[in-house]
Design a protein around this motif. Structure first.
Motif, PDB file in Angstrom:
ATOM      1  N   GLY A  97       0.825  -1.198   0.000  1.00  0.00           N
ATOM      2  CA  GLY A  97       0.000   0.000   0.000  1.00  0.00           C
ATOM      3  C   GLY A  97       0.855   1.243   0.000  1.00  0.00           C
ATOM      4  N   LEU A  98       0.224   2.377  -0.156  1.00  0.00           N
ATOM      5  CA  LEU A  98       0.918   3.652  -0.115  1.00  0.00           C
ATOM      6  C   LEU A  98       1.207   4.048   1.325  1.00  0.00           C
ATOM      7  N   VAL A  99       2.406   4.616   1.546  1.00  0.00           N
ATOM      8  CA  VAL A  99       2.745   5.170   2.852  1.00  0.00           C
ATOM      9  C   VAL A  99       3.380   6.542   2.619  1.00  0.00           C
ATOM     10  N   GLU A 100       3.176   7.442   3.543  1.00  0.00           N
ATOM     11  CA  GLU A 100       3.803   8.752   3.446  1.00  0.00           C
ATOM     12  C   GLU A 100       5.210   8.670   4.002  1.00  0.00           C
ATOM     13  N   THR A 101       6.189   9.106   3.167  1.00  0.00           N
ATOM     14  CA  THR A 101       7.589   9.018   3.561  1.00  0.00           C
ATOM     15  C   THR A 101       8.201  10.370   3.909  1.00  0.00           C
ATOM     16  N   ALA A 102       7.594  11.461   3.455  1.00  0.00           N
ATOM     17  CA  ALA A 102       8.154  12.783   3.750  1.00  0.00           C
ATOM     18  C   ALA A 102       7.074  13.830   3.517  1.00  0.00           C
ATOM     19  N   GLY A 118      19.405  14.461  -9.684  1.00  0.00           N
ATOM     20  CA  GLY A 118      18.260  14.113  -8.859  1.00  0.00           C
ATOM     21  C   GLY A 118      16.960  14.593  -9.470  1.00  0.00           C
ATOM     22  N   ALA A 119      15.872  14.011  -9.020  1.00  0.00           N
ATOM     23  CA  ALA A 119      14.559  14.435  -9.501  1.00  0.00           C
ATOM     24  C   ALA A 119      14.121  15.685  -8.742  1.00  0.00           C
ATOM     25  N   ASP A 120      13.591  16.646  -9.478  1.00  0.00           N
ATOM     26  CA  ASP A 120      13.116  17.894  -8.899  1.00  0.00           C
ATOM     27  C   ASP A 120      11.594  17.940  -8.978  1.00  0.00           C
ATOM     28  N   LEU A 121      11.032  18.919  -8.303  1.00  0.00           N
ATOM     29  CA  LEU A 121       9.594  19.165  -8.345  1.00  0.00           C
ATOM     30  C   LEU A 121       9.353  20.624  -8.729  1.00  0.00           C
ATOM     31  N   ALA A 122       8.278  20.856  -9.426  1.00  0.00           N
ATOM     32  CA  ALA A 122       7.799  22.213  -9.669  1.00  0.00           C
ATOM     33  C   ALA A 122       6.389  22.298  -9.114  1.00  0.00           C
ATOM     34  N   LEU A 149      14.292  21.842  -5.744  1.00  0.00           N
ATOM     35  CA  LEU A 149      15.416  21.165  -6.363  1.00  0.00           C
ATOM     36  C   LEU A 149      15.974  20.109  -5.419  1.00  0.00           C
ATOM     37  N   SER A 150      16.275  18.932  -5.967  1.00  0.00           N
ATOM     38  CA  SER A 150      16.798  17.850  -5.142  1.00  0.00           C
ATOM     39  C   SER A 150      18.160  18.235  -4.575  1.00  0.00           C
ATOM     40  N   ALA A 151      18.337  17.993  -3.295  1.00  0.00           N
ATOM     41  CA  ALA A 151      19.581  18.332  -2.612  1.00  0.00           C
ATOM     42  C   ALA A 151      20.529  17.146  -2.637  1.00  0.00           C
ATOM     43  N   GLY A 160      16.447  15.133   0.198  1.00  0.00           N
ATOM     44  CA  GLY A 160      15.484  16.200   0.411  1.00  0.00           C
ATOM     45  C   GLY A 160      15.485  17.194  -0.741  1.00  0.00           C
ATOM     46  N   PHE A 161      14.865  18.356  -0.488  1.00  0.00           N
ATOM     47  CA  PHE A 161      14.687  19.363  -1.532  1.00  0.00           C
ATOM     48  C   PHE A 161      15.063  20.738  -1.008  1.00  0.00           C
ATOM     49  N   GLU A 162      15.585  21.556  -1.915  1.00  0.00           N
ATOM     50  CA  GLU A 162      15.890  22.944  -1.605  1.00  0.00           C
ATOM     51  C   GLU A 162      15.007  23.842  -2.465  1.00  0.00           C
ATOM     52  N   PRO A 163      14.272  24.766  -1.855  1.00  0.00           N
ATOM     53  CA  PRO A 163      13.448  25.667  -2.674  1.00  0.00           C
ATOM     54  C   PRO A 163      14.316  26.548  -3.566  1.00  0.00           C
ATOM     55  N   GLY A 164      13.917  26.663  -4.827  1.00  0.00           N
ATOM     56  CA  GLY A 164      14.568  27.584  -5.734  1.00  0.00           C
ATOM     57  C   GLY A 164      13.893  28.938  -5.699  1.00  0.00           C
TER      58      GLY A 164
END
Length: 762
Positions: A606-611, A637-641, A659-661, A665-669
């Motif tokens: 099943g789906l679980v929340e990881t972050a 790394g994979a980024d998100l918009a 942006l993937s760190a 984790g992620f760093e806001p651009g």
């Protein structure tokens, strides 16, 4: 494994084609059909066959294309209302043009003017003491009742040569010429209170005119007179060097006029646009210059040739846009927001050879070579959009405008997929107001209506194309919602080539805000994952073993705070991508939740929340409404918009790269603003540089915002907005014409059509 996200470009076209069992697109071909050259080319931004829109901080009203310094390159000038300003874009350099940098690559120079200026007026070279080869620019302010002369290229500040303090009334029309052909240049200013000012280098003369509301004027090329068109009298007044010459009565308000040889007899005619749909051509088919139709007044020679155009023409220009040595007419229309290109005025009947949407509130247009390719382009002032539009020309009379294809009423969602197995994507729209589904067939890269399903179900939304039965063909799934809750409807192409339901709609929750497809168990059949915003859940719909279209019991994961949108993003290197969930209002959490598919102790999964990525940690207040996984910086790394509103329920949007760190984790651009009422963000490599670029549809700005991704900061560089049609509510990226380059398709909810934006080869 099958992973078919809602947009074709979410993981790149080739990856999607492989995941969905499709052949990859063919390699790009040159215009002559040859394979692309192996030598690397300079990077250039994507260029779309559509109207480009350059935002301004004020409301533009007038535009002018002119070579001000005599270097053979065109500058573009634009005046804005209040605060009054003159914007000047320099022409692209040779290097910029060679690299295909697009029109007007520079930021404009800004020169303050008085409020409510008229159109900028480029004087002939050398006029009023200008240096050899340069042209001064005159601007008249309606609010300050002044005329100011600007030297924009001479290396000196703009200098004022005349100000009409006292006797000058509100300027309404503006032109320059040599009245009397005596070698002396005059600037003519028609004002309220029946006055025409003739401003020369040695002084100013004032003439009386009958009309009180002048709208347009021009100097005749042979010096015989100056023509003023007035709204209150619906007439043209012709004044010669020694006094009035003629009054030409019209059957409507004159709004613009010019002299041009439209019948190709070697002598200019006077062309006037106005009234409801009127075009009047004085002197068409008659030899001689202005005297042939001015003297004597009321003779047969003064009767104009009548023609009709679109509703409420407000501007006319006379280019040779087809490059055949003959003058055409370009007309702009206020009521139906259109431009029209008309030719053949020397023949028995003029003909329209191009027309299209001119953008929001068009007020003025001009033609010039805006991108340095030697071909005429069209620029339009769009007042309420606070922008200047540009339509690039091909040198043969065509403009690079979006193709509009009619669909059902209020298309709100669009998906592109190869439903017919012909290696070209079809386009499907969900038409929310008519509750219908329109399928556009792809006939060699041209979209055309194929059929319509009249009963989509209530409130159709979030279409996704995926392999749901494991046989290789794509099915179409989408959400419907009413008072009984949300359900997933599934359609497939039947033997007759139409979409038809394959099973009853499958219940999935209280509401449906987004839908994605992903083969979670590796059996070749994609599961459907639904965001249920009202219940605060993400729901997985799988298939019962041994049954072709029987759904297994749904698996639910509580994700508090209104999951609004879903996106697939590869984060941990395992065979399955993770699921990113946009969490907006209402609820205690705002941000992005990351979910993964994990095995459970009972032997299931099943789906679980990881972050969770909280919006409180971002550099701007944001209420997420959509998101997409992308490669934005090329670091591996994979980024998100994340697309968000700047306040709950507001109209202002912002696009935030996450942006993937290196350490996880992620760093806001750097966040970038969008147009008004954004709805959806798409990631696609539009310029073939290996990085995903981003596009956002802005419903109330009637454009698509576009950014190219760069490996260095700032990571998002905004392009000119892409003009579409009215109220774009959704968009998708797909290789519509099969040339290996991703194009854009936009669903316009207010105009009931889709816009096809072809990405031009570079």
């Amino acid at each position: 494994m099958t992973r078919c996200p809602r947009t074709l470009a979410a993981f790149g076209l080739a990856a999607l084609a492989a995941a969905c069992g499709e052949a990859p697109p063919p390699a790009a071909q040159s215009a002559a059909g040859e394979p692309p050259a192996s030598a690397p080319r300079p990077w250039s931004p994507p260029r779309f066959r559509t109207r480009l829109q350059r935002a301004l901080p004020g409301k533009p009203e007038r535009v002018l294309a002119a070579d001000l310094d005599g270097d053979g390159r065109t500058e573009l000038l634009c005046t804005t209302r209040d605060p009054g300003a003159l914007y000047v874009w320099s022409a692209p350099s040779d290097a910029e043009a060679e690299a295909g940098a697009g029109p007007l690559p520079s930021e404009p120079a800004v020169h303050p003017t008085g409020a409510w200026p008229l159109e900028p007026l480029a004087l002939p070279p050398g006029g009023f003491g200008a240096a050899d080869g340069t042209r001064l620019v005159a601007v008249a302010s309606r609010a300050e009742r002044t005329v100011v002369l600007h030297d924009l290229v001479g290396g000196t500040p703009p200098r004022e040569v005349w100000r009409g303090a006292g006797p000058l009334d509100v300027p309404r029309a503006f032109a320059a010429g040599d009245l009397g052909a005596d070698g002396t240049l005059e600037i003519g200013v028609a004002t309220d209170r029946h006055e025409l000012y003739l401003i020369g280098e040695s002084g100013t003369a004032v003439r009386r005119i009958a009309g009180d509301l002048p709208r347009c004027m021009t100097f005749l090329a042979d010096g015989a007179g100056v023509v003023v068109g007035c709204q209150d009298t619906e007439a043209l007044e012709v004044l010669g060097p020694d006094g009035p010459l003629a009054t030409l009565q019209l059957e409507g308000i004159p709004r613009d006029l010019l002299e041009a040889d439209v019948d190709f007899d070697g002598e200019p005619e006077l062309v006037v646009v106005g009234g409801d749909r009127d075009v009047w051509a004085f002197g068409r088919g008659r030899g001689g210059a202005s005297a042939a139709w001015l003297v004597p007044p009321g003779s047969d020679g003064s009767e104009p040739y009548p023609w009709y155009t679109h509703t409420v023409p407000i501007d006319v220009e006379a280019p040779d846009i087809r490059g055949d040595g003959r003058t055409e007419l370009c007309m702009l229309h206020a009521y139906d927001l259109s431009y029209v290109l008309s030719g053949g005025w020397g023949d028995s009947q003029p003909e329209v050879f191009a027309e299209g949407y001119a953008g929001q509130t068009p007020t003025d247009c001009t033609l010039g070579d805006l991108d340095g390719d030697g071909r005429l382009d069209l620029a339009i002032a769009n007042r309420d959009a606070q922008a200047v539009s540009m339509l690039l020309g091909d040198g043969r009379g065509r403009l690079y405008d979006a193709v509009q294809v009619d669909v059902g009423t209020a298309p709100s969602f669009v998906v592109a997929a190869d439903l017919f197995g012909d290696a070209l994507p079809e386009v499907v729209t969900l038409d929310s107001k008519s509750e219908s589904i329109t399928v556009l067939a792809n006939r060699g890269g041209v979209l055309a209506p194929a059929f319509r399903l009249d009963e989509s179900g209530p409130s159709p939304r979030a279409p996704v194309a995926a392999q749901l039965d494991g046989r290789g063909a794509l099915e179409l799934a989408y959400l419907v919602t009413d008072s009984d809750g949300a359900r997933v409807a599934i359609l497939a192409v039947d033997a007759a080539g139409a979409l038809a339901p394959v099973c009853p709609p499958i219940p999935c929750g209280r509401s449906g805000s987004d839908l994605v497809a992903l083969d979670l168990d590796g059996d070749g059949r994609a599961e459907l994952i639904c965001a249920d915003a009202d219940a605060g859940e993400v729901v997985v719909l799988g298939w019962a073993a041994g049954e072709p279209w029987s759904a297994a019991a749904p698996r639910r994961l509580a994700v508090p705070s209104a999951p609004r949108a879903l996106a697939l993003v590869e984060l941990d290197g395992d065979p399955l991508p993770e699921l990113a969930v946009a969490l907006g209002a209402p609820g205690p959490r705002r941000g992005v939740a990351l979910l993964d598919w994990k095995s459970e102790g009972s032997g299931g999964a099943g789906l679980v929340e990881t972050a969770f990525l909280p919006a409180d940690a971002w550099p701007i207040e944001a209420w997420p409404i959509d998101l997409v996984g992308a490669n934005l910086d090329g670091r591996g790394g994979a980024d998100l918009a994340v697309l968000a509103l700047t306040e709950e329920g507001g109209a202002d949007g912002v696009l935030l790269p996450l942006l993937s760190a290196a350490g996880g984790g992620f760093e806001p651009g750097t966040p970038v603003p969008t147009g008004l009422r954004p709805h959806h963000v798409v990631a696609a490599d539009l310029d073939a540089d290996g990085l995903d670029d981003l596009c956002v549809n802005a419903q109330n700005s009637h454009v698509v915002n576009a950014w190219v991704s760069r490996s260095q900061a700032p990571h998002l560089v905004r392009l000119d907005d892409l003009g579409v049609h009215l109220g774009p509510l959704d968009l998708t990226a797909a290789d519509v014409d099969g040339d290996g380059i991703l194009d854009l398709v936009v669903a316009n909810s207010f105009s009931d059509d889709v816009s096809v934006l072809i990405n031009l080869p570079r």
